[in-house]
Design an enzyme around this catalytic site. Structure first.
Site, PDB file in Angstrom:
ATOM      1  N   ASP A   1       5.472 -24.085 -44.234  1.00 33.55           N
ATOM      2  CA  ASP A   1       5.851 -22.836 -44.901  1.00 33.55           C
ATOM      3  C   ASP A   1       4.688 -22.285 -45.708  1.00 33.55           C
ATOM      4  O   ASP A   1       4.457 -21.071 -45.747  1.00 33.55           O
ATOM      5  CB  ASP A   1       7.057 -23.096 -45.803  1.00 33.55           C
ATOM      6  CG  ASP A   1       7.701 -21.807 -46.282  1.00 33.55           C
ATOM      7  OD1 ASP A   1       7.664 -20.813 -45.528  1.00 33.55           O
ATOM      8  OD2 ASP A   1       8.231 -21.778 -47.401  1.00 33.55           O
TER       9      ASP A   1
ATOM     10  N   ASP B   1      15.199 -21.253 -46.321  1.00 30.50           N
ATOM     11  CA  ASP B   1      15.034 -21.887 -47.625  1.00 30.50           C
ATOM     12  C   ASP B   1      16.368 -22.422 -48.138  1.00 30.50           C
ATOM     13  O   ASP B   1      16.441 -23.535 -48.670  1.00 30.50           O
ATOM     14  CB  ASP B   1      14.440 -20.884 -48.617  1.00 30.50           C
ATOM     15  CG  ASP B   1      13.112 -20.324 -48.134  1.00 30.50           C
ATOM     16  OD1 ASP B   1      12.358 -21.082 -47.496  1.00 30.50           O
ATOM     17  OD2 ASP B   1      12.829 -19.140 -48.370  1.00 30.50           O
TER      18      ASP B   1
END
Length: 448
Positions: free
Chosen positions: A263, A366
């Protein structure tokens, strides 16, 4: 991935959110009315410009703050603090709700803690007595899982870059159908079985149908903002429960660490796929698909006014072909548009501008990996509440720090690295240090 976005006022009457909202063209005005409005606008603009020039001569730095005309010094900092606290609350609530749903399910429904299968993306088993072999299998599973995520992300970015919107919508609709109908059916069936609640199949199918149909409408078309947010939280929790059930224990922890690194690279690198996706959407002035993003405020995508700093505070409106057609009256003569002026200090327009809030967008991935971390902490190992609460607090602390960095840098930032790092540190330290210490105190009947 965490980003800011422009949003509507808190006092806006509309309470629906949609990825496609139509913009109405202004009513055509007659030639005389247009000329009269133009003359009045020019006189008002000249009067305001003269007044602002006089004020500027008195104090040149009076209303100049961060390149925003008409805003006194210090107001930018106050707005940042105000919106920063509001954004923290806006994201703490949905993240907390998602993790509560996952932990409550893990603690009550045994189906999601039973190990009776693995995902096809993690083919290597961990049921081996050798620690080295188990660690090697977890690393191999992580490499396969991350490779699948990278390939699918790049594929999505390529489709979006070449405007294959119908294919992307079909892909997302198919995924939403599986989550809202199939996974909801499995989840509801296991919950009813756990609490020994009898329900006939027609009622069950009708309940799942109503839940899924309303969710599809809210996510992919339009509906109340709160209802859409609730559905996004629910599908994130369902996806997290699937990962918790079918990911091997060691592979899950290694995947969480690797996905946070990915990420970081995908969002911050110049050629990162997520960064390219965000930049492409910003260049086209288009929203990212609502099935991928949780937004804390209303999104207006068509006919939305945009403040362009390069135009020195002038209000920029997007081009609309219908407005060009409506700019001519029945006699074929052009009608004069209204004059738009930026709000100046002391005028009512400034209050409306200050009341506008900026929303926060957080990727559903997330939500999923936050919940996977907390759910794995509740399901594996000792599974005590101290470890679970420690991971929960660690994720919220990391999210708060990420929002702080977002307010400082004002660009898209990865939301996983800080929270996942804190969560892993808190999990292993609590499970290996705090829990044995508290067990020893409890065995000796000592209380601190």
């Amino acid at each position: 991935m965490l980003t800011f976005m422009a949003s509507d006022s808190e006092e806006e009457v509309c309470d629906e959110r949609t990825s496609l909202m139509s913009a109405e063209s202004p009513t055509p005005r007659s030639c005389q009315e247009g000329r009269q409005g133009l003359e009045d606008g020019e006189s008002a603009a000249q009067w305001r410009s003269q007044d602002s020039e006089e004020d500027h001569e008195e104090d040149p730095d009076r209303y100049v703050c961060s390149g925003v005309p008409g805003r006194p010094p210090g107001l930018e900092e106050e707005l940042t603090l105000k919106y920063g606290a509001k954004h923290v609350i806006m994201l703490f609530v949905p993240v907390t709700l998602c993790m509560i749903v996952v932990v409550a399910t893990i603690k009550s429904v045994r189906f999601y803690t039973e190990k009776n299968g693995q995902l096809i993306y993690t083919p290597f088993t961990e049921d081996t007595p050798s620690v080295g072999q188990r660690l090697l299998n977890s690393v191999l599973n992580t490499l396969i899982m991350i490779s699948v995520i990278v390939v699918m992300t790049i594929f999505l970015v390529v489709l979006y870059k070449y405007r294959c919107y119908k294919f992307i919508h079909g892909w997302l609709i198919t995924s939403s159908l599986m989550l809202l109908f199939l996974f909801t059916y499995i989840y509801l069936g296991e919950v009813l079985k756990t609490y020994n609640v009898a329900m006939d199949y027609p009622t069950l199918f009708l309940t799942v149908w109503n839940f899924g149909a309303v969710g599809m409408v809210c996510i992919h078309w339009k509906g109340p903002l709160v209802l859409q947010q609730a559905y996004l939280i629910m599908i994130s929790a369902l996806m997290a429960l699937v990962f918790i059930k079918y990911l091997p224990e060691w592979s899950a922890w290694v995947i969480l660490g690797a996905i946070s690194v990915y990420d970081l690279v995908a969002v911050l690198c110049p050629k990162g796929p997520l960064r390219m996706l965000v930049e492409t959407a910003q260049e086209r002035n288009e929203p990212i698909f609502p099935a991928l993003i949780y937004s804390s405020a209303m999104v207006w995508t068509v006919g939305m006014a945009k403040l362009d700093p390069s135009s020195q505070g002038a209000l920029q409106l997007p081009y609309d072909p219908e407005m060009e057609e409506d700019s001519y009256d029945s006699f074929g003569e052009p009608s004069y548009p209204e004059v738009f002026e930026p709000p100046l200090p002391g005028y009512p327009g400034e209050e409306l501008e200050e009341e506008e809030e900026r929303g926060v967008k957080l990727g559903l991935g997330d939500f999923i990996f936050y919940s996977v971390l907390v759910g794995k902490a509740a399901a594996t190992g000792s599974g005590d509440w101290n470890t679970t609460l420690a991971c929960f607090v660690a994720i919220l602390i990391g999210l708060c720090l990420t929002l702080l960095l977002l307010a400082v840098f004002k660009k898209a930032l990865p939301a996983l690295p800080i929270s996942i790092t804190f969560g892993l540190i808190f999990y292993f330290s609590t499970d290996n240090l705090v829990r044995p210490f508290m067990d020893t105190l409890a065995s000796h009947q000592l209380y601190i």
